[in-house]
Design an enzyme around this catalytic site. Structure first.
Site, PDB file in Angstrom:
ATOM      1  N   ASP A  44       0.866  -1.171   0.000  1.00 22.26           N
ATOM      2  CA  ASP A  44       0.000   0.000   0.000  1.00 22.26           C
ATOM      3  C   ASP A  44       0.914   1.235   0.000  1.00 22.26           C
ATOM      4  O   ASP A  44       2.090   1.142   0.362  1.00 22.26           O
ATOM      5  CB  ASP A  44      -0.885  -0.048   1.256  1.00 22.26           C
ATOM      6  CG  ASP A  44      -1.744   1.179   1.410  1.00 22.26           C
ATOM      7  OD1 ASP A  44      -2.263   1.683   0.392  1.00 22.26           O
ATOM      8  OD2 ASP A  44      -1.898   1.646   2.554  1.00 22.26           O
ATOM      9  N   ASP A  62      -0.110   5.014   0.875  1.00 15.97           N
ATOM     10  CA  ASP A  62      -0.323   6.008   1.931  1.00 15.97           C
ATOM     11  C   ASP A  62      -0.467   5.312   3.288  1.00 15.97           C
ATOM     12  O   ASP A  62      -1.359   4.497   3.490  1.00 15.97           O
ATOM     13  CB  ASP A  62      -1.572   6.842   1.620  1.00 15.97           C
ATOM     14  CG  ASP A  62      -1.478   7.498   0.236  1.00 15.97           C
ATOM     15  OD1 ASP A  62      -0.347   7.618  -0.293  1.00 15.97           O
ATOM     16  OD2 ASP A  62      -2.532   7.869  -0.315  1.00 15.97           O
TER      17      ASP A  62
HETATM   18 MG    MG Z   1      -3.035   3.157   3.428  1.00 16.21          MG
END
Ligand code: MG
Length: 173
Positions: free
Chosen positions: A14, A16
């Protein structure tokens, strides 16, 4: 990656909250803050022979906060920063869709949007990667659901030092 290369396991990351701090739809390069230990973590994954592919929901596009060109600029910059630190990010996948998007072209319930497994499945289908030995690191339950839907382990990053977190994963891998 060459077409006849052996299939590699992949660390799906992922973006962010894992690579860069999740400051709420981060998209301006000058405001990006890398997570502690991120470059060492990427080098560690590279050294372990894993491909490193980003899978990130970018509903900020659907909401009109920024456009896809801004996403592309940020990813280009991230790849260059990693390269300068001796680390390789193999690829970036993002999902700009949201079922409540303002703009009609982004208003869609996309299977690529996590918790869907679409981005992971697309990587596995179109690049010489193998599911076995692959895993995902995310900071939300929807990341874990996407990993489960793809049949790979999901590791929930608590947001401290990414390199220490990756080292612990690889030790038991
Ligand atoms: Mg995230």
């Amino acid at each position: 990656m060459e077409m006849d290369a052996p299939r590699r396991a992949c660390a799906f990351l992922d973006r962010d909250g894992v690579l860069i701090e999740d400051t709420g739809y981060p998209h301006r390069i000058e405001e990006v803050r890398w997570v502690p230990g991120v470059m060492a973590a990427l080098r560690r994954l590279n050294a372990a022979g894993l491909a490193v592919c980003i899978v990130t929901n970018q509903a900020g596009v659907a909401r009109g906060y920024y456009d896809e060109a801004a996403v592309g600029r940020l990813h280009h910059w991230m790849a260059a920063e990693a390269k300068a630190a001796g680390a390789l990010l193999n690829g970036f996948a993002y999902c700009p869709f949201h079922e409540k998007a303002e703009a009609e072209r982004y208003r869609r319930a996309s299977p690529r949007r996590k918790p869907g497994a679409g981005m992971i499945e697309d990587w596995l289908a179109h690049f010489p990667l193998r599911r076995e030995g692959s895993f995902l690191i995310g900071d939300r339950e929807t990341d874990m659901q996407a990993a489960a839907a793809a049949g790979i382990p999901g590791h929930l990053f608590p947001g401290d030092n990414l390199d220490a977190f990756v080292a612990a994963i690889l030790k038991e891998h």
